[in-house]
Design a protein around this motif. Structure first.
Motif, PDB file in Angstrom:
ATOM      1  N   ARG A 107      75.493  28.680  31.499  1.00  0.00           N
ATOM      2  CA  ARG A 107      75.563  29.573  31.930  1.00  0.00           C
ATOM      3  C   ARG A 107      75.498  30.267  33.371  1.00  0.00           C
ATOM      4  NH1 ARG A 107      71.944  26.476  28.540  1.00  0.00           N
ATOM      5  NH2 ARG A 107      71.432  25.170  30.504  1.00  0.00           N
ATOM      6  N   THR A 108      75.561  29.000  34.135  1.00  0.00           N
ATOM      7  CA  THR A 108      76.525  29.181  36.125  1.00  0.00           C
ATOM      8  C   THR A 108      77.802  30.682  35.067  1.00  0.00           C
ATOM      9  OG1 THR A 108      75.414  27.690  36.203  1.00  0.00           O
ATOM     10  CG2 THR A 108      77.206  29.047  37.671  1.00  0.00           C
ATOM     11  N   LEU A 109      78.501  30.234  35.044  1.00  0.00           N
ATOM     12  CA  LEU A 109      79.508  30.661  34.397  1.00  0.00           C
ATOM     13  C   LEU A 109      79.090  32.309  34.241  1.00  0.00           C
ATOM     14  CD1 LEU A 109      82.172  28.557  33.357  1.00  0.00           C
ATOM     15  CD2 LEU A 109      82.539  29.739  35.918  1.00  0.00           C
ATOM     16  N   VAL A 110      78.231  32.629  33.243  1.00  0.00           N
ATOM     17  CA  VAL A 110      78.248  33.613  32.589  1.00  0.00           C
ATOM     18  C   VAL A 110      77.368  34.725  33.203  1.00  0.00           C
ATOM     19  CG1 VAL A 110      76.968  35.049  30.889  1.00  0.00           C
ATOM     20  CG2 VAL A 110      77.603  32.674  30.218  1.00  0.00           C
ATOM     21  N   ARG A 111      76.191  34.158  34.408  1.00  0.00           N
ATOM     22  CA  ARG A 111      75.812  34.797  35.965  1.00  0.00           C
ATOM     23  C   ARG A 111      75.724  35.418  36.404  1.00  0.00           C
ATOM     24  NH1 ARG A 111      71.871  30.431  34.805  1.00  0.00           N
ATOM     25  NH2 ARG A 111      72.130  29.546  35.922  1.00  0.00           N
ATOM     26  N   THR A 112      77.675  34.411  36.927  1.00  0.00           N
ATOM     27  CA  THR A 112      78.601  34.593  37.877  1.00  0.00           C
ATOM     28  C   THR A 112      78.929  35.798  37.747  1.00  0.00           C
ATOM     29  OG1 THR A 112      78.287  32.550  38.616  1.00  0.00           O
ATOM     30  CG2 THR A 112      79.305  33.725  40.249  1.00  0.00           C
ATOM     31  N   LEU A 113      79.902  35.491  36.738  1.00  0.00           N
ATOM     32  CA  LEU A 113      80.689  36.575  36.456  1.00  0.00           C
ATOM     33  C   LEU A 113      80.671  37.853  36.209  1.00  0.00           C
ATOM     34  CD1 LEU A 113      83.497  34.156  34.573  1.00  0.00           C
ATOM     35  CD2 LEU A 113      83.414  35.598  36.803  1.00  0.00           C
ATOM     36  N   ALA A 114      78.726  38.252  35.620  1.00  0.00           N
ATOM     37  CA  ALA A 114      78.321  39.021  35.706  1.00  0.00           C
ATOM     38  C   ALA A 114      78.218  40.054  36.290  1.00  0.00           C
ATOM     39  CB  ALA A 114      77.097  38.956  34.009  1.00  0.00           C
ATOM     40  N   VAL A 115      77.372  39.132  37.124  1.00  0.00           N
ATOM     41  CA  VAL A 115      77.321  39.995  38.998  1.00  0.00           C
ATOM     42  C   VAL A 115      78.463  40.185  39.529  1.00  0.00           C
ATOM     43  CG1 VAL A 115      76.076  39.438  41.334  1.00  0.00           C
ATOM     44  CG2 VAL A 115      74.783  38.343  39.079  1.00  0.00           C
ATOM     45  N   GLY A 116      79.516  39.502  39.902  1.00  0.00           N
ATOM     46  CA  GLY A 116      80.912  39.876  40.565  1.00  0.00           C
ATOM     47  C   GLY A 116      81.484  40.738  39.728  1.00  0.00           C
ATOM     48  N   VAL A 117      81.788  41.177  38.621  1.00  0.00           N
ATOM     49  CA  VAL A 117      82.996  41.624  37.775  1.00  0.00           C
ATOM     50  C   VAL A 117      81.905  43.091  37.585  1.00  0.00           C
ATOM     51  CG1 VAL A 117      83.507  42.740  35.680  1.00  0.00           C
ATOM     52  CG2 VAL A 117      83.467  39.869  36.104  1.00  0.00           C
ATOM     53  N   GLY A 118      80.317  42.882  37.691  1.00  0.00           N
ATOM     54  CA  GLY A 118      80.126  43.912  37.458  1.00  0.00           C
ATOM     55  C   GLY A 118      79.675  44.901  38.773  1.00  0.00           C
ATOM     56  N   THR A 119      79.838  44.216  40.470  1.00  0.00           N
ATOM     57  CA  THR A 119      79.522  44.666  41.004  1.00  0.00           C
ATOM     58  C   THR A 119      81.236  46.084  40.899  1.00  0.00           C
ATOM     59  OG1 THR A 119      78.140  43.139  42.186  1.00  0.00           O
ATOM     60  CG2 THR A 119      79.350  44.077  43.758  1.00  0.00           C
ATOM     61  N   LEU A 120      81.754  44.803  40.809  1.00  0.00           N
ATOM     62  CA  LEU A 120      83.216  45.684  41.284  1.00  0.00           C
ATOM     63  C   LEU A 120      83.072  46.724  40.356  1.00  0.00           C
ATOM     64  CD1 LEU A 120      83.756  42.909  42.806  1.00  0.00           C
ATOM     65  CD2 LEU A 120      85.943  42.569  41.614  1.00  0.00           C
ATOM     66  N   ALA A 121      82.705  46.968  39.452  1.00  0.00           N
ATOM     67  CA  ALA A 121      82.932  48.007  37.805  1.00  0.00           C
ATOM     68  C   ALA A 121      82.246  48.725  38.824  1.00  0.00           C
ATOM     69  CB  ALA A 121      82.720  47.465  36.758  1.00  0.00           C
ATOM     70  N   VAL A 122      80.868  48.987  39.007  1.00  0.00           N
ATOM     71  CA  VAL A 122      80.192  49.927  39.597  1.00  0.00           C
ATOM     72  C   VAL A 122      80.348  50.568  40.853  1.00  0.00           C
ATOM     73  CG1 VAL A 122      77.984  50.741  40.711  1.00  0.00           C
ATOM     74  CG2 VAL A 122      78.059  48.806  38.400  1.00  0.00           C
ATOM     75  N   SER A 123      80.779  49.842  42.311  1.00  0.00           N
ATOM     76  CA  SER A 123      81.575  49.999  42.844  1.00  0.00           C
ATOM     77  C   SER A 123      83.256  51.299  42.803  1.00  0.00           C
ATOM     78  CB  SER A 123      82.405  48.708  43.509  1.00  0.00           C
ATOM     79  OG  SER A 123      81.017  47.823  44.183  1.00  0.00           O
ATOM     80  N   TYR A 124      83.826  50.536  42.408  1.00  0.00           N
ATOM     81  CA  TYR A 124      85.070  51.273  41.750  1.00  0.00           C
ATOM     82  C   TYR A 124      84.929  52.823  41.121  1.00  0.00           C
ATOM     83  CZ  TYR A 124      89.741  53.019  40.029  1.00  0.00           C
ATOM     84  OH  TYR A 124      90.662  53.577  39.475  1.00  0.00           O
ATOM     85  N   VAL A 125      83.427  52.675  40.014  1.00  0.00           N
ATOM     86  CA  VAL A 125      82.555  54.006  39.603  1.00  0.00           C
ATOM     87  C   VAL A 125      82.595  54.805  40.446  1.00  0.00           C
ATOM     88  CG1 VAL A 125      81.599  55.455  37.811  1.00  0.00           C
ATOM     89  CG2 VAL A 125      83.140  53.109  37.234  1.00  0.00           C
TER      90      VAL A 125
END
Length: 232
Positions: free
Chosen positions: A208-226
């Protein structure tokens, strides 16, 4: 009583699950914040020089900002504790019997009979009346030392710096044409490692910790790039 050395303090913090988890969270902030900024600039078509300047500025500013915020928060907490300590000292000096009665009432509410609660209160008060009152009335097991806020600030700032160095070093040493993918890969690997450490330190679910952290981290990078791609 000897004051612990710098290395002794560090070892104590590394063995403390709460401190270790806090540091991993701060390191994750450094990874995601700096990498997100870089992805935004990369999406906008920035060259290597701009990316390096942006990453360096984000690393330095982020470490100082987080460290300062943690120091200020801990310093304010210590000041609040000292106010409570002064108030309890005054009450103990003016009405010691009343304070013992309050302590007895606390343990009686916890389930002890009146006689035993009174006995416990008297024994604790005889040993350290102030400590007994602080712990039962205010939940203060130990008053923060004058150096504790400094340690909190330095620890948070260094943890952020270590995390932010990962995308910064990639920006410096990796060719620009594969930089975004390299940053993404390094961020994922770093977040996985820090999430495992944080989850085990806090005795939480690793998945659960991995899922939350990766969702926030990868999501942040994706939104920033877009955002960088779309608006610049």
């Amino acid at each position: 009583m000897t004051r612990p050395t710098l290395w002794g303090r560090l070892r104590g913090r590394l063995r403390d699950g709460a401190s270790l988890r806090s540091w991993t969270v701060d390191a994750n902030d450094g990874i995601v914040a700096t990498a997100g900024l870089l992805e935004g600039f990369a999406g906008a078509g920035a060259d290597d020089a701009v990316l390096i300047i942006a990453a360096t500025a984000a690393t330095v500013a982020g470490a100082l900002s987080l460290g300062g915020a943690k120091w200020a928060e801990a310093a304010a907490e210590r000041e609040a504790q000292l106010v409570v300590v002064a108030a309890e000292q005054a009450e103990l000096a003016a009405h010691p019997d009343h304070e013992v009665a309050e302590l007895a009432a606390y343990y009686e509410a916890k389930g002890l009979d009146a006689a035993l609660a009174r006995q416990v209160a008297e024994q604790l008060s005889a040993r350290d009346a102030l400590a007994a009152q602080l712990e039962t009335e205010h939940g203060i097991g130990e008053v923060m030392s004058v150096w504790e806020p400094v340690w909190e600030g330095v620890g948070a700032g260094v943890a952020f710096l270590v995390g932010a160095l990962i995308p910064l070093l990639i920006t410096v040493f990796v060719p620009v044409r594969i930089e975004s993918w390299a940053i993404l890969g390094a961020v994922v690997v770093s977040l996985v490692l820090t999430s495992v450490v944080a989850a085990r330190a806090g005795r939480q679910s690793v998945v659960r910790t991995l899922v939350r952290t990766l969702a926030v981290g990868v999501g942040t990078l994706a939104v920033s790039y877009v955002v960088g791609l779309a608006f610049f």
